[in-house]
Design a protein around this motif. Structure first.
Motif, mmCIF file in Angstrom:
data_model
loop_
_atom_site.group_PDB
_atom_site.id
_atom_site.type_symbol
_atom_site.label_atom_id
_atom_site.label_comp_id
_atom_site.label_asym_id
_atom_site.label_seq_id
_atom_site.Cartn_x
_atom_site.Cartn_y
_atom_site.Cartn_z
ATOM 1 N N ASP A 85 0.800 -1.230 0.048
ATOM 2 C CA ASP A 85 -0.085 -0.091 -0.047
ATOM 3 C C ASP A 85 0.886 1.295 0.089
ATOM 4 O OD1 ASP A 85 -1.636 2.101 0.600
ATOM 5 O OD2 ASP A 85 -2.575 1.402 2.371
ATOM 6 N N PRO A 86 1.026 2.100 -1.123
ATOM 7 C CA PRO A 86 1.719 3.163 -1.168
ATOM 8 C C PRO A 86 1.485 4.352 0.105
ATOM 9 C CG PRO A 86 0.699 2.819 -3.230
ATOM 10 C CD PRO A 86 -0.003 1.931 -2.405
ATOM 11 N N SER A 87 0.231 4.334 0.757
ATOM 12 C CA SER A 87 0.051 5.094 1.922
ATOM 13 C C SER A 87 0.770 5.033 2.991
ATOM 14 C CB SER A 87 -1.374 5.367 1.970
ATOM 15 O OG SER A 87 -2.065 3.961 2.654
ATOM 16 N N LEU A 88 1.039 3.429 3.152
ATOM 17 C CA LEU A 88 2.031 3.045 4.157
ATOM 18 C C LEU A 88 3.457 3.817 4.139
ATOM 19 C CD1 LEU A 88 3.042 1.314 6.545
ATOM 20 C CD2 LEU A 88 3.514 -0.294 4.947
ATOM 21 N N TYR A 89 3.838 3.870 3.036
ATOM 22 C CA TYR A 89 5.403 4.642 2.897
ATOM 23 C C TYR A 89 5.321 6.050 2.917
ATOM 24 C CZ TYR A 89 6.121 -0.116 1.767
ATOM 25 O OH TYR A 89 6.250 -1.474 1.863
ATOM 26 N N ARG A 90 4.161 6.772 2.471
ATOM 27 C CA ARG A 90 4.003 8.244 2.776
ATOM 28 C C ARG A 90 4.122 8.569 4.261
ATOM 29 N NH1 ARG A 90 -0.059 10.509 4.127
ATOM 30 N NH2 ARG A 90 -1.661 8.885 3.413
ATOM 31 N N ARG A 91 3.243 7.644 5.050
ATOM 32 C CA ARG A 91 3.063 7.859 6.625
ATOM 33 C C ARG A 91 4.326 7.585 7.102
ATOM 34 N NH1 ARG A 91 -1.549 4.657 5.298
ATOM 35 N NH2 ARG A 91 -0.926 3.020 6.996
ATOM 36 N N LEU A 92 5.015 6.537 6.778
ATOM 37 C CA LEU A 92 6.485 6.256 7.579
ATOM 38 C C LEU A 92 7.352 7.238 6.932
ATOM 39 C CD1 LEU A 92 6.878 2.528 6.732
ATOM 40 C CD2 LEU A 92 6.727 3.589 8.813
ATOM 41 N N PHE B 149 8.029 -10.532 0.878
ATOM 42 C CA PHE B 149 7.688 -9.247 0.937
ATOM 43 C C PHE B 149 9.077 -8.430 0.659
ATOM 44 C CE2 PHE B 149 4.226 -10.909 3.562
ATOM 45 C CZ PHE B 149 3.072 -10.451 2.671
ATOM 46 N N PHE B 150 10.419 -9.032 0.849
ATOM 47 C CA PHE B 150 11.497 -8.005 0.840
ATOM 48 C C PHE B 150 11.549 -7.346 -0.428
ATOM 49 C CE2 PHE B 150 14.424 -11.509 3.306
ATOM 50 C CZ PHE B 150 13.660 -11.399 4.241
ATOM 51 N N PRO B 151 11.288 -7.948 -1.561
ATOM 52 C CA PRO B 151 11.662 -6.798 -2.859
ATOM 53 C C PRO B 151 10.200 -5.833 -2.738
ATOM 54 C CG PRO B 151 10.976 -9.200 -3.473
ATOM 55 C CD PRO B 151 11.173 -9.156 -1.951
ATOM 56 N N VAL B 152 9.100 -6.288 -2.419
ATOM 57 C CA VAL B 152 7.919 -5.431 -2.351
ATOM 58 C C VAL B 152 8.205 -4.123 -1.509
ATOM 59 C CG1 VAL B 152 5.477 -5.176 -1.492
ATOM 60 C CG2 VAL B 152 6.252 -7.229 -2.732
ATOM 61 N N ARG C 2 16.381 -8.142 -7.458
ATOM 62 C CA ARG C 2 15.193 -7.038 -7.207
ATOM 63 C C ARG C 2 15.422 -6.041 -6.475
ATOM 64 N NH1 ARG C 2 9.323 -9.702 -7.065
ATOM 65 N NH2 ARG C 2 8.742 -7.424 -6.589
ATOM 66 N N MET C 3 15.915 -6.442 -5.264
ATOM 67 C CA MET C 3 16.470 -5.616 -4.243
ATOM 68 C C MET C 3 17.518 -4.594 -4.663
ATOM 69 S SD MET C 3 15.694 -7.611 -0.426
ATOM 70 C CE MET C 3 16.881 -9.058 -0.813
ATOM 71 N N LEU C 4 18.636 -5.308 -5.326
ATOM 72 C CA LEU C 4 19.709 -4.600 -5.596
ATOM 73 C C LEU C 4 19.375 -3.595 -6.767
ATOM 74 C CD1 LEU C 4 22.748 -7.046 -5.291
ATOM 75 C CD2 LEU C 4 22.098 -5.160 -3.801
ATOM 76 N N ALA C 5 18.267 -3.663 -7.458
ATOM 77 C CA ALA C 5 17.884 -2.832 -8.413
ATOM 78 C C ALA C 5 17.677 -1.372 -7.757
ATOM 79 C CB ALA C 5 16.578 -3.209 -9.427
ATOM 80 N N VAL C 6 17.461 -1.517 -6.374
ATOM 81 C CA VAL C 6 16.728 -0.118 -5.605
ATOM 82 C C VAL C 6 18.133 0.101 -4.973
ATOM 83 C CG1 VAL C 6 15.204 0.847 -3.905
ATOM 84 C CG2 VAL C 6 14.471 -0.702 -5.655
ATOM 85 N N LEU C 7 18.576 -0.738 -4.088
ATOM 86 C CA LEU C 7 19.871 -0.386 -3.078
ATOM 87 C C LEU C 7 21.118 -0.600 -3.539
ATOM 88 C CD1 LEU C 7 18.054 -2.601 -0.240
ATOM 89 C CD2 LEU C 7 17.817 -0.034 -0.502
ATOM 90 N N VAL D 228 11.128 -3.159 -0.324
ATOM 91 C CA VAL D 228 12.399 -2.218 -0.765
ATOM 92 C C VAL D 228 12.242 -1.514 -2.132
ATOM 93 C CG1 VAL D 228 14.777 -2.645 -2.203
ATOM 94 C CG2 VAL D 228 14.061 -3.931 -0.004
ATOM 95 N N GLU D 229 11.380 -1.972 -3.208
ATOM 96 C CA GLU D 229 10.838 -1.344 -4.094
ATOM 97 C C GLU D 229 10.113 -0.298 -3.797
ATOM 98 O OE1 GLU D 229 9.188 -4.577 -6.664
ATOM 99 O OE2 GLU D 229 11.117 -5.350 -7.350
ATOM 100 N N ALA D 230 9.112 -0.606 -2.948
ATOM 101 C CA ALA D 230 8.184 0.701 -2.365
ATOM 102 C C ALA D 230 9.016 1.907 -1.716
ATOM 103 C CB ALA D 230 7.175 0.281 -1.461
ATOM 104 N N LEU D 231 10.022 1.456 -0.882
ATOM 105 C CA LEU D 231 10.985 2.137 -0.182
ATOM 106 C C LEU D 231 11.615 3.168 -1.390
ATOM 107 C CD1 LEU D 231 12.763 0.062 2.435
ATOM 108 C CD2 LEU D 231 11.148 2.017 2.850
ATOM 109 N N GLY D 232 12.059 2.654 -2.401
ATOM 110 C CA GLY D 232 12.572 3.410 -3.621
ATOM 111 C C GLY D 232 11.727 4.274 -4.128
#
Length: 191
Positions: free
Chosen positions: A107-114, A141-144, A183-188, A146-150
């Motif tokens: 949920d994108p709103s989770l990351y906005r609130r974080l 959930f790791f790539p989900v 997938r994680m290293l594509a962001v981090l 990490v991708e959302a953090l990015g």
């Protein structure tokens, strides 16, 4: 007869370096790993003086909890699973300003609130705090996460470090582990 605590021979001769002010976000904060291991370990670090002087804790999971309800969950976990009996003053200091942000990891709103809660801690401190995102979740959930953090700009922060911690194993076989890692290293940036 008095018992004494033996010094850690692995730490002998090492100087303790100062730890920069940090905000730790635990994804899966109400799950078994966080409750049995992670929260008690964080308390033990606080008890040993190994956390920074300014340390903020944010829990995140799907279940709807208030900050106070999460504080009770964390307190209960620490009291039950810590390797030492909690010192009430240390426990109160560790959890006095804890926050909880509920939401589904996709949920994108989770990351906005974080991001808003992290920014509020930065504003309160008057500086950018290092951030550590601890993924205490199933590997799927790791790539989900990490991708959302990015996507929400939480993977980088000017004038502060951002770290992501994942629990091993990452996947159930080599092919899955490689895909999750890709997938994680594509962001981090793995430094």
């Amino acid at each position: 007869m008095t018992a004494t605590t033996a010094e850690n021979p692995l730490a002998e001769g090492l100087e303790r370096l100062p730890v920069s002010p940090t905000t730790l976000v635990i994804f899966g904060a109400t799950g078994d790993l966080a409750r049995r291991k992670l929260l008690p370990a964080i308390y033990n670090l606080a008890h040993e003086g190994a956390l920074p002087g300014r340390f903020n804790l944010i829990g995140s999971s799907r279940g709807e909890l208030s900050d106070e309800e999460f504080r009770r969950v964390a307190t209960e976990s620490i009291e039950r699973f810590s390797r030492r009996s909690p010192d009430p003053a240390v426990l109160d200091r560790l959890l006095c300003d804890v926050r909880y942000v509920a939401g589904s990891f996709d949920d994108p709103s989770l990351y906005r609130r974080l991001g808003e809660v992290c920014a509020a801690f930065d504003d309160e401190a008057g500086l950018r705090l290092n951030r550590c995102f601890y993924l205490s979740t199933a590997p799927s959930f790791f790539p989900v996460i990490v991708e959302a953090l990015g996507e929400h700009g939480l993977d980088r922060l000017d004038d502060a470090d951002v770290r992501v911690v994942v629990e091993k194993p990452i996947g159930t076989n080599l092919a899955e582990a490689r895909e999750l890692n890709r997938r994680m290293l594509a962001v981090l940036d793995e430094q």
